[in-house]
Design an enzyme around this catalytic site. Structure first.
Site, short mmCIF file in Angstrom:
data_model
loop_
_atom_site.label_atom_id
_atom_site.label_comp_id
_atom_site.label_asym_id
_atom_site.label_seq_id
_atom_site.Cartn_x
_atom_site.Cartn_y
_atom_site.Cartn_z
N LYS A 293 36.16 36.66 32.79
CA LYS A 293 34.50 36.98 33.77
C LYS A 293 34.41 37.23 32.27
CE LYS A 293 35.15 38.99 37.98
NZ LYS A 293 34.25 40.19 39.16
N GLU B 259 34.81 35.72 48.94
CA GLU B 259 34.30 36.99 48.37
C GLU B 259 34.25 38.05 48.73
OE1 GLU B 259 37.01 36.46 43.79
OE2 GLU B 259 34.55 36.01 43.86
N HIS C 185 30.11 32.32 41.72
CA HIS C 185 30.55 33.59 42.16
C HIS C 185 29.33 34.58 42.38
CE1 HIS C 185 32.94 37.24 40.80
NE2 HIS C 185 33.66 36.68 41.30
N GLY D 103 36.10 44.61 42.36
CA GLY D 103 35.92 44.74 41.56
C GLY D 103 35.45 47.19 41.57
N ASN E 51 40.34 35.37 36.74
CA ASN E 51 38.76 35.03 36.80
C ASN E 51 38.58 35.95 35.57
OD1 ASN E 51 35.81 34.95 36.45
ND2 ASN E 51 35.77 35.38 38.11
N GLU F 128 28.63 37.08 41.64
CA GLU F 128 27.93 37.40 40.24
C GLU F 128 27.12 36.43 39.44
OE1 GLU F 128 32.27 39.93 39.03
OE2 GLU F 128 31.10 38.66 38.16
N SER G 209 39.13 43.13 44.24
CA SER G 209 40.25 44.18 44.35
C SER G 209 41.73 43.43 44.35
CB SER G 209 39.57 45.04 45.03
OG SER G 209 38.84 45.37 44.52
#
Length: 251
Positions: free
Chosen positions: A11, A162, A92, A168, A9, A94, A207
């Protein structure tokens, strides 16, 4: 046995000069046919990436639930298909955090993608506060219950777990924690769609790197990885593909 899937991904990263990374990653995927690999890139790169690597799966990072309309800045499933996308990420963390998207939005987006023949990676995961409060199991089960589209089947739907606090940050759950959550998700899926849940892939994301991929991918019920930062370059992403291939071949 479920085939391992390594999904990248990108992003909000990537310009046309980065197409060379896609070309190199696609070459590595061809060299390891025992696993599946794909990249979900920014909308602006989908068509170009599909053109330079026609035998490699290119995907998108989001989709609108409507096929067309007055939705400034959004993109529809037919548009993604026309651009060359084969898969799309929905739900996702985010998107949930930054755009206040709910599990109902995720459900609608997954259904829209399926209507137009796109495969779907459906994400779930808890926040750090929810994890620390012991609510992770309840949160991810609720997300799956509310997000899973009608007709969910392993030939087009993949689940990605996730934990939001691991994305991250360099933090990862313990292998036991990953195994426990994936087992919980598998059981939830069985309760919702029956025996076909045993064939549905559940990815781990958060990560993932070349350094920890082998140990994570060897965990029971972990069928691959959804990779963020480490998918941006072939140098970092290919070792994850190689780790998946080694497990698939029993090396």
């Amino acid at each position: 046995m479920r085939r391992k899937l390594v999904a990248g991904n990108w992003k909000m990263h990537g310009m046309r000069p980065h197409l060379r990374e896609i070309d190199a990653i696609a070459a590595a995927a061809r060299a390891h046919p025992q696993v599946d690999a794909l990249l979900c890139v920014p909308y602006t790169l989908i068509a170009a990436a599909a053109d330079i690597a026609p035998d490699f799966t290119i995907g998108a990072q989001d989709v609108h639930e409507s096929d067309q309309g007055a939705h400034t800045g959004d993109i529809s499933a037919p548009m993604l298909v026309e651009a060359g996308a084969k898969v799309v990420i929905v739900g996702h963390s985010e998107r949930r955090a930054d755009h206040a998207e709910t599990s109902h939005h995720t459900w609608a987006k997954a259904a829209a993608a399926r209507r137009h023949g796109l495969n779907v990676i459906l994400c779930c995961g808890e926040t750090e506060a929810e994890h620390d409060a012991g609510r992770a199991e309840r949160i991810v089960q609720s997300q799956i219950e509310k997000s899973l589209p009608d007709g969910a089947a392993p030939d087009w739907l993949t689940i990605a777990y996730e934990p939001r606090w691991a994305i991250g940050t360099g933090k990862t759950p313990t292998l036991d924690e990953i195994a426990t959550m994936h087992a919980i998700l598998r059981a939830k899926l069985r309760g919702m769609i029956g025996p076909s849940a045993n064939e549905m892939r559940i990815l781990y994301g958060g990560s993932v790197s070349g350094a920890n991929a082998a140990s994570i991918l060897a965990v029971d019920d972990v069928d691959g990885a959804l990779v963020g930062g480490a998918s941006l370059t072939a140098a970092k992403f290919v070792p994850i593909i190689e780790a998946a291939a080694q497990i698939a071949t029993g090396d």
